[in-house]
Design an enzyme around this catalytic site. Sequence first.
Site, PDB file in Angstrom:
ATOM      1  N   ASP A 212       0.822  -1.203   0.000  1.00 34.20           N
ATOM      2  CA  ASP A 212       0.000   0.000   0.000  1.00 34.20           C
ATOM      3  C   ASP A 212       0.860   1.259   0.000  1.00 34.20           C
ATOM      4  OD1 ASP A 212      -2.756   1.243   0.522  1.00 34.20           O
ATOM      5  OD2 ASP A 212      -1.590   2.043   2.199  1.00 34.20           O
TER       6      ASP A 212
ATOM      7  N   GLU B 114      13.273 -15.817  -0.395  1.00 33.96           N
ATOM      8  CA  GLU B 114      13.526 -16.948   0.489  1.00 33.96           C
ATOM      9  C   GLU B 114      12.389 -17.962   0.439  1.00 33.96           C
ATOM     10  OE1 GLU B 114      14.214 -15.523   4.433  1.00 33.96           O
ATOM     11  OE2 GLU B 114      15.651 -13.979   3.778  1.00 33.96           O
TER      12      GLU B 114
END
Length: 550
Positions: A222, A277
């Site tokens: 956002d 990851e």
Amino acid sequence: MTLDHTPADTPLGEPAETSPDSSARPWWQGAAIYQIYPRSFQDSNGDGVGDLAGITRRLDYVAALGVDAIWISPFFTSPMRDFGYDVADYCGIDPVFGTMADFDALVARAHELGLKVLIDQVYAHTSDLHAWFADSRQNRDNPKADWYVWQDPNEDGTPPNNWQSVFGGPAWTWDARRRQYYMHTFLKEQPQLNMHNPEVQDAVLAVARFWLERGVDGFRLDALNHAMHDPELRNNPPAPEDGRARSRPFDYQIKKYSQSHPGMVAVVEKLRAVCDEFPGVHTVAEIGGDHPQADRRAYTAGDHRLNSAYGFDFLYAPALTAGFVAETLARWELAPGETGGWPSWAFENHDAPRAVSRWCTPEDRPAFARVKMALLTALRGNVIVYQGEELGLVQDEIPFEQLQDPEAIANWPLTLSRDGVRTPFPWEETASGGFTTGAPWLPMSGENLARAAAVQEADSESLLHFTRHLLSLRKAIPALHHGSLIDCTADGSLLTFERDAGTARVRCLFNLSAEPIDLPEPAEGMIVLSVNGADHDRLPAYGALWLGIA
């Protein structure tokens, strides 16, 4: 409306998910994403507010649309001054939405249905009730003293500079404890995080890792280009008159120093490293502002930054014209050797008025809703469908005494309320629309109840069925799913472009007006999709064609 499915022996290539290069493409490239505003999707406990368990209950409906993922707007612990975008605990579930067990069940069910789950992350600011801010405001030498943007007053006590809040008034509020001002781009209850501070960066990256470990498949980020400010706090220059209405002081400035700081790119790269990851994570940034394209390109360049970005190009556009669409798409197209990421597109969301209420007359809404959805699903990039858009919902009128939106209340009556696009989802044509057994948190209009999902499910010619068909075609045809966009032109109300996957192309023609267009020459190609009675010779009002070209 023609709903002929593409025959298996057409020259349009293998379905995108089984084509030879499908294993090399990330799942999100070309994806259709369904935005869920949790307060308004489905209430499971009768309190009039939607919740996580309600979303889980309705996931079969979402999966049946043919989308690839859901994006859930904030459900984190919050005082709800800005309905969840004022986060008081990034790793907590607000009780109004349920529990962490409810969230885990939602993710599990979504994955069972083949849906990825994206959630909002709000890194530009927190709630003023967040524990970080409670510590920061105590004094000037505590461990979190520099986690927010604090500044001494000018000699005369006035705010440090001329920056203005999106919601009206200065972007600075006085705090007597520290005898300093703190910055807030939005509400005063949304203090700005100091993203220049490495400890703050580490803290928000830890939040991202928390949710990735919980099983989410990515983030919608956002107001990301609002997350870092000019540390010199230089005044913004005045904005020249451009003919647009100005209802807020914010509209009178070029936001040169209060947003879009180039240092944010390094934070973006750190976030991408965390996401890498975990397998298959997708990141899409919301990039607002008057000139967002530089940030969108910078934040998505290469393979070490974000995957995608979108802005408010279409969300606040007063009209959908062929020229405007062509210009907007061109801003994302790249010159040879240029990098700049993968676009995402939205015509509606929780902040913007319903498109059918902005872009056409009431009598044209049925035809317009079809051509609008056909255009959205033909665009290169990812497409975001806001809940109820597939039903053709209109903007509800909310009287002042029932407004919840803080921006609309502050700027009444000059700002169109965001509440009108946040009204509850109509599942059935009953008083509460099947949304709740209690009183809905916002009123529901008879006009939208008549467009309920159950009503449209029973009508094979409805916009709901048409949307499913469009999404199935997009997924089945590589050129539409992930192909390049070429030869985009506007000629009056006629918009044309081609999508090219190398082995096959789809030519798309759209009449974005209420007047028919007789084509000067018959359009060549096999009709894959005809909208509102279009054929090779003529596009009626709001007509469109998708044509397969060998």
